[in-house]
Design a protein around this motif. Structure first.
Motif, PDB file in Angstrom:
ATOM      1  N   MET A  38       0.823  -1.228   0.121  1.00 41.33           N
ATOM      2  CA  MET A  38      -0.051  -0.106   0.159  1.00 41.33           C
ATOM      3  C   MET A  38       0.931   1.292   0.036  1.00 41.33           C
ATOM      4  N   PRO A  39       1.862   1.460   0.930  1.00 42.01           N
ATOM      5  CA  PRO A  39       2.669   2.798   0.739  1.00 42.01           C
ATOM      6  C   PRO A  39       3.584   2.718  -0.280  1.00 42.01           C
ATOM      7  N   LEU A  40       3.724   1.479  -1.110  1.00 45.30           N
ATOM      8  CA  LEU A  40       4.712   1.449  -2.485  1.00 45.30           C
ATOM      9  C   LEU A  40       3.628   2.092  -3.501  1.00 45.30           C
ATOM     10  N   ALA A  41       2.342   2.258  -3.314  1.00 45.54           N
ATOM     11  CA  ALA A  41       1.473   2.588  -4.581  1.00 45.54           C
ATOM     12  C   ALA A  41       2.111   3.683  -5.607  1.00 45.54           C
ATOM     13  N   PRO A  42       2.483   4.889  -4.793  1.00 52.58           N
ATOM     14  CA  PRO A  42       2.962   6.070  -5.712  1.00 52.58           C
ATOM     15  C   PRO A  42       4.098   5.768  -6.845  1.00 52.58           C
ATOM     16  N   GLN A  43       5.327   4.660  -6.158  1.00 54.02           N
ATOM     17  CA  GLN A  43       6.351   4.502  -6.842  1.00 54.02           C
ATOM     18  C   GLN A  43       5.854   3.267  -8.098  1.00 54.02           C
ATOM     19  N   LEU A  44       4.956   2.643  -7.488  1.00 52.23           N
ATOM     20  CA  LEU A  44       4.464   1.589  -8.566  1.00 52.23           C
ATOM     21  C   LEU A  44       3.875   2.010  -9.752  1.00 52.23           C
ATOM     22  N   MET A  45       3.088   3.186  -9.365  1.00 48.38           N
ATOM     23  CA  MET A  45       2.203   3.824 -10.429  1.00 48.38           C
ATOM     24  C   MET A  45       3.128   4.813 -11.341  1.00 48.38           C
ATOM     25  N   ARG A  46       4.315   5.054 -10.903  1.00 50.68           N
ATOM     26  CA  ARG A  46       5.103   5.844 -11.560  1.00 50.68           C
ATOM     27  C   ARG A  46       5.983   4.741 -12.481  1.00 50.68           C
ATOM     28  N   ALA A  47       6.394   3.691 -11.980  1.00 49.55           N
ATOM     29  CA  ALA A  47       7.242   2.757 -12.732  1.00 49.55           C
ATOM     30  C   ALA A  47       6.539   2.131 -13.589  1.00 49.55           C
ATOM     31  N   PHE A  48       5.189   1.680 -13.639  1.00 51.22           N
ATOM     32  CA  PHE A  48       4.578   0.893 -14.455  1.00 51.22           C
ATOM     33  C   PHE A  48       3.480   1.691 -15.200  1.00 51.22           C
ATOM     34  N   ALA A  49       3.351   3.194 -14.998  1.00 53.43           N
ATOM     35  CA  ALA A  49       2.575   4.105 -15.749  1.00 53.43           C
ATOM     36  C   ALA A  49       1.214   3.535 -15.450  1.00 53.43           C
ATOM     37  N   ILE A  50       0.474   3.342 -14.179  1.00 57.25           N
ATOM     38  CA  ILE A  50      -0.838   2.783 -14.213  1.00 57.25           C
ATOM     39  C   ILE A  50      -1.587   3.589 -13.305  1.00 57.25           C
ATOM     40  N   GLU A  51      -2.867   3.308 -13.096  1.00 57.57           N
ATOM     41  CA  GLU A  51      -3.538   4.304 -12.158  1.00 57.57           C
ATOM     42  C   GLU A  51      -3.832   3.544 -10.756  1.00 57.57           C
ATOM     43  N   PRO A  52      -4.438   4.463  -9.701  1.00 59.67           N
ATOM     44  CA  PRO A  52      -4.543   3.779  -8.531  1.00 59.67           C
ATOM     45  C   PRO A  52      -5.285   2.627  -8.308  1.00 59.67           C
ATOM     46  N   ALA A  53      -6.308   2.598  -9.022  1.00 62.06           N
ATOM     47  CA  ALA A  53      -7.431   1.382  -9.040  1.00 62.06           C
ATOM     48  C   ALA A  53      -6.476   0.162  -9.350  1.00 62.06           C
ATOM     49  N   ALA A  54      -5.595   0.122 -10.392  1.00 59.96           N
ATOM     50  CA  ALA A  54      -4.524  -1.005 -10.790  1.00 59.96           C
ATOM     51  C   ALA A  54      -4.014  -1.390  -9.533  1.00 59.96           C
ATOM     52  N   VAL A  55      -3.316  -0.372  -8.750  1.00 59.59           N
ATOM     53  CA  VAL A  55      -2.430  -0.948  -7.503  1.00 59.59           C
ATOM     54  C   VAL A  55      -3.579  -1.455  -6.561  1.00 59.59           C
ATOM     55  N   SER A  56      -4.663  -1.098  -6.582  1.00 61.21           N
ATOM     56  CA  SER A  56      -5.615  -1.549  -5.663  1.00 61.21           C
ATOM     57  C   SER A  56      -6.100  -2.842  -6.232  1.00 61.21           C
ATOM     58  N   GLY A  57      -6.209  -3.214  -7.253  1.00 57.64           N
ATOM     59  CA  GLY A  57      -6.331  -4.608  -7.957  1.00 57.64           C
ATOM     60  C   GLY A  57      -5.274  -5.540  -7.573  1.00 57.64           C
ATOM     61  N   ALA A  58      -3.970  -5.190  -7.586  1.00 60.75           N
ATOM     62  CA  ALA A  58      -2.740  -5.969  -7.041  1.00 60.75           C
ATOM     63  C   ALA A  58      -2.955  -6.507  -5.676  1.00 60.75           C
ATOM     64  N   VAL A  59      -3.361  -5.255  -4.771  1.00 58.59           N
ATOM     65  CA  VAL A  59      -3.677  -5.663  -3.297  1.00 58.59           C
ATOM     66  C   VAL A  59      -4.710  -6.679  -3.079  1.00 58.59           C
ATOM     67  N   SER A  60      -5.933  -6.499  -3.988  1.00 57.01           N
ATOM     68  CA  SER A  60      -6.829  -7.330  -3.654  1.00 57.01           C
ATOM     69  C   SER A  60      -6.837  -8.860  -4.250  1.00 57.01           C
ATOM     70  N   ALA A  61      -6.088  -8.685  -5.311  1.00 59.93           N
ATOM     71  CA  ALA A  61      -5.571 -10.291  -5.887  1.00 59.93           C
ATOM     72  C   ALA A  61      -4.743 -11.263  -4.601  1.00 59.93           C
ATOM     73  N   TYR A  62      -3.942 -10.243  -3.863  1.00 58.20           N
ATOM     74  CA  TYR A  62      -3.404 -11.207  -2.719  1.00 58.20           C
ATOM     75  C   TYR A  62      -4.431 -11.650  -1.717  1.00 58.20           C
ATOM     76  N   ALA A  63      -5.402 -10.863  -1.454  1.00 56.73           N
ATOM     77  CA  ALA A  63      -6.303 -11.175  -0.132  1.00 56.73           C
ATOM     78  C   ALA A  63      -7.270 -12.217  -0.794  1.00 56.73           C
ATOM     79  N   TRP A  64      -7.690 -12.039  -2.001  1.00 55.05           N
ATOM     80  CA  TRP A  64      -8.812 -13.126  -2.667  1.00 55.05           C
ATOM     81  C   TRP A  64      -8.200 -14.678  -2.761  1.00 55.05           C
ATOM     82  N   CYS A  65      -7.057 -14.366  -3.431  1.00 59.11           N
ATOM     83  CA  CYS A  65      -5.962 -15.565  -3.427  1.00 59.11           C
ATOM     84  C   CYS A  65      -5.838 -16.505  -2.255  1.00 59.11           C
ATOM     85  N   ALA A  66      -5.607 -15.301  -1.203  1.00 56.65           N
ATOM     86  CA  ALA A  66      -5.213 -16.214   0.198  1.00 56.65           C
ATOM     87  C   ALA A  66      -6.522 -16.736   0.704  1.00 56.65           C
TER      88      ALA A  66
END
Length: 420
Positions: A38-66
């Protein structure tokens, strides 16, 4: 007839404590792996040119797969030596973090996060099953308190260190750190953990595994416990994921100052987790859960109705919030180890872990439905989350009286016969 498992040979006190701290460190890597995204979101957005919703999707992928992995694990977790299964899953979890660190694009990162969720969700279940196998029921609260300090360690040391490394060496550096740390813990677990195969004497045939999994959800006592777990986790996730943006947008806390807020809360729970565990052993998990849950309503309501106050006041308040919200889980987790028949403890705890993950996902999803940013840039609707969380807490306080352990249920008829 109630099935039983031969009790494990008691470990020397020093080795037992070392085992518990190794389990806590294992859990620490799982929690840090989830929290640091979650605190890495700004850096991930810059590194991969993505929107905040995409970072949220990555976080959700972990929870649902768990959650999915917890459901699947309940089909096989009691078919293997606990130590071997822990080492195998921990190795795969370490590999998933290496995959995150070297991910060439965001799609690979999301897949790596999903893989981390699949393995991390199983590890939590195995850890609780080991506690149930090694530690007598009257000391499981204290043991759970030691393992639950993993959350505090992650908040105090893990996440701040990961964010600092990411700021200087790039977003992948926290995952490289997790790989190195996990390898050291894996080696320690391999040397220290005893073989835990006493439950294998009552291993069911493969053809019976799926019916037994379905059977877990047909036991009335299990369903009552699952409901408590799901509601308890949903309560916290109605509030916790939105703390940082609310503090920044509504209270005026600077993003860099969020570290000090969480650090204060983490330090507090580092001391209170074990105290609450010992208290749970002395007076009972039901009673301690009720006390802590009722107290938690106050910080929940203040968090979601917080006026604009100075940073130092936020820092002084946050230990009460963290202690109350994380403290509820200690007596609840200790109680969960006593709910199933011992031979089915691993399967039950895997299913319970899945329910907790689902409860977390539902809480975060529902909690964000009515939040919006107004014209002044403030987040509105957060107060409603507090009222719902308070209502769910009151329900859990009443409902926990319906959750009883298998040993308690078995002992009750004997006591009645004795009285007669």
């Amino acid at each position: 007839m109630q099935s039983t498992v031969p009790p494990a040979v008691p470990l020397p006190e020093a080795r037992e404590r070392l085992v518990l701290w190794l389990l806590a460190l294992t859990q620490f890597t799982v929690i840090m792996d989830f929290m640091v995204m979650m605190p890495l979101a700004p850096q991930l957005m810059r590194a991969f040119a993505i929107e905040p919703a995409a970072v949220s999707g990555a976080v959700s992928a972990y929870a649902w797969c768990a959650g999915i992995s917890g459901l699947l694990a309940s089909m096989y977790i009691d078919r293997f030596d606990r130590k071997r299964l822990l080492l195998a899953m921990f190795a795969l979890f370490t590999l998933s973090n290496l995959a995150c660190a070297v991910a060439p694009n965001f799609h690979v990162l999301v897949l790596s996060r999903a893989f981390a969720g699949l393995t991390g969700g199983v590890l939590a279940s195995i850890i609780m099953a080991i506690i149930g196998d090694l530690i007598p029921a009257h000391r499981r609260g204290a043991a759970t308190g030691i393992v639950m300090t993993s959350f505090s360690l992650a908040a105090v040391a893990g996440v701040p260190t990961g964010v600092m490394l990411a700021a200087h060496y790039g977003w992948a550096s926290p995952f490289y750190l997790l790989v190195l740390f996990s390898l050291l813990i894996w080696f320690g677990a391999w040397r220290v953990l005893p073989s835990l195969d006493g439950h294998l004497g009552r291993r069911v045939p493969l053809a019976q595994v799926l019916p037994d999994l379905i059977g877990l959800y047909k036991v009335r006592g299990h369903l009552k416990a699952f409901l408590l777990s799901g509601v308890n986790m949903m309560t916290g996730m109605m509030v916790i994921p939105f703390i940082s943006p609310v503090l920044v947008s509504n209270i005026g806390v600077q993003p860099a100052e969020i570290t000090f807020v969480y650090l204060a809360g983490g330090v507090a729970t580092l001391f209170t987790a074990r105290m609450l565990g010992r208290w749970s052993d002395r007076v009972g998990a039901h009673k301690v859960y009720r006390y802590v849950a009722l107290f938690s309503i106050l910080p929940l309501m203040f968090m979601t109705h917080m006026p604009r106050i100075p940073l130092y006041a936020v820092i002084l308040f946050f230990p009460f919030f963290m202690t109350a919200l994380s403290g509820r889980n200690i007596p609840m987790q200790a109680l969960m180890t006593t709910v199933p028949d011992p031979a089915k403890r691993g399967a039950f705890l895997s299913a319970n872990s899945a329910i907790q993950q689902i409860g977390s996902g539902v809480g975060a999803l529902v909690g964000g439905l009515w939040l919006h940013t107004d014209a002044a840039g403030h987040i509105s609707g957060y107060s409603l989350n507090g009222w719902i969380a308070a209502g769910l807490t009151l329900f859990s306080v009443l409902w926990i009286g319906q959750v009883g352990g298998a040993t308690t249920a078995a002992a009750a008829p004997a006591g009645e016969r004795q009285a007669a």
